[in-house]
Motif scaffolding. Structure first.
Motif, short mmCIF file in Angstrom:
data_model
loop_
_atom_site.label_atom_id
_atom_site.label_comp_id
_atom_site.label_asym_id
_atom_site.label_seq_id
_atom_site.Cartn_x
_atom_site.Cartn_y
_atom_site.Cartn_z
N ILE A 111 0.84 -1.21 0.00
CA ILE A 111 0.00 0.00 0.00
C ILE A 111 0.87 1.25 0.00
N LYS A 112 1.95 1.22 0.78
CA LYS A 112 2.86 2.36 0.83
C LYS A 112 3.53 2.59 -0.52
N ALA A 115 1.33 4.40 -2.95
CA ALA A 115 1.27 5.83 -2.65
C ALA A 115 2.53 6.56 -3.10
N LYS A 140 -8.51 1.85 3.36
CA LYS A 140 -7.93 2.49 2.18
C LYS A 140 -7.05 1.48 1.46
N HIS A 144 -6.82 3.41 -3.82
CA HIS A 144 -7.15 4.71 -3.23
C HIS A 144 -5.90 5.58 -3.11
N ARG A 145 -4.83 5.00 -2.60
CA ARG A 145 -3.60 5.76 -2.36
C ARG A 145 -2.95 6.20 -3.67
N GLU A 149 -2.46 10.19 -5.11
CA GLU A 149 -1.14 10.75 -5.46
C GLU A 149 -0.92 10.86 -6.97
N TRP A 178 -10.94 9.92 -4.01
CA TRP A 178 -9.56 10.17 -3.63
C TRP A 178 -8.79 10.86 -4.73
#
Length: 301
Positions: A111-112, A115, A140, A144-145, A149, A178
């Motif tokens: 997930i990171k 983003a 999330k 979404h992330r 971004e 988002w």
């Protein structure tokens, strides 16, 4: 053009110009070292307390600034250089690690990475059979992330691997919400091309248009309007995007919405229309102009 539209756009332009002028005045006053106090209670006991408090705050800031300078001698400079060197070493090490095949990518790293736009990490997680709809404690997802971004390529990759385009977080926000929150036009277009509905609502009944308006992304608003989004949709408080735009002083967006046909007579839950909000703008503008005239007389404007 309708007279009401001409009136509103004229008020919007005047208000925007006045705000710009006021910011320049404040910047000039700060440059000259003048303490600017806008409260009408100046001269009263309450006003004096306000001035004294602001002076105290400035003095405190100056004290902290001097302490930082006093303590920021050679030792701090050396320490800073050592930290920069360590950071450079960490970056170099991380680049070296990226050349080595990763053993395992966990859900949090996945997930990171979405983003941060790290495609190789996202691909590794998915190739190893990771769930593209993995989410955090707020529900999330990586989609979404990435949408927030504006990592459009990662959005495409996730959708290719069956990420749910309608996955809801805890507030029922989808990826399109988002994308609009982040002003991520490229990601938004990818989502639309893949079938995302731009008229969806979250738990507060906010549409993507509400979100883009509140966050001030006029290019996204313009795109949504061109795509035929429901311009007069109401949220849970009965506010349309136009209500939000006026309340938040989003001048450009106000004009975009009005010229696109937003209804200025819709009442929110408090029974207030956007037209009434603009009238309040007009009243505030008049007061501000009077105040500026007074300040000009004493050389502060």
């Amino acid at each position: 053009m309708d007279e009401s539209i001409l009136w509103v756009t004229a008020v919007v332009d005047r208000r925007a110009a006045l705000d710009k002028r006021d910011k320049k005045r404040q910047a000039r006053a700060r440059k000259l070292g003048i303490l600017v106090v806008d409260e009408p209670s100046v001269g009263t006991e309450q006003g004096n307390e306000c001035v004294n408090q602001r002076v105290a705050n400035i003095q405190a800031e100056e004290h902290v600034r001097h302490v930082i300078v006093d303590l920021g001698g050679a030792e701090n400079i050396i320490e800073l250089r050592m930290k920069n060197k360590k950071n450079k070493n960490k970056v170099a090490a991380s680049k070296g690690l990226m050349d080595v095949p990763m053993v395992l990518v966990g859900p949090e790293e996945f997930i990171k990475a979405a983003a941060q736009g790290k495609m190789e990490v996202v691909e590794k997680f998915l190739e190893d059979g990771g769930d593209p709809n993995t989410c955090d404690e707020f529900r999330k997802t990586a989609l979404h992330r990435a949408a927030l971004e504006n990592h459009a390529k990662i959005v495409e990759k996730l959708l290719d691997k069956d990420a749910d385009i309608n996955f809801k977080d805890r507030l029922d926000c989808r990826a399109v919400h988002w994308a609009c929150r982040g002003g991520s036009l490229s990601a938004l277009k990818v989502l639309q091309d893949r079938g995302a509905d731009i008229n969806v609502r979250d738990k507060l009944l906010s549409s993507p248009l509400h979100v883009a308006t509140r966050t001030g992304h006029s290019d996204v608003v313009q795109h949504l309007l061109a795509c035929g989004i429901n311009i007069n949709a109401k949220d849970c408080e009965g506010d349309t995007a136009l209500h939000d735009a006026v309340r938040l002083n989003r001048y450009k967006i106000v004009k975009l919405l009005i010229l696109a046909g937003a209804d200025m007579q819709i009442k929110n839950a408090e029974g207030i229309t956007a037209t009434e909000q603009v009238k309040q703008w007009q009243f505030d503008t008049k007061e501000t102009l009077e105040k500026l005239d007074q300040m000009r007389e004493v050389g502060l404007a």
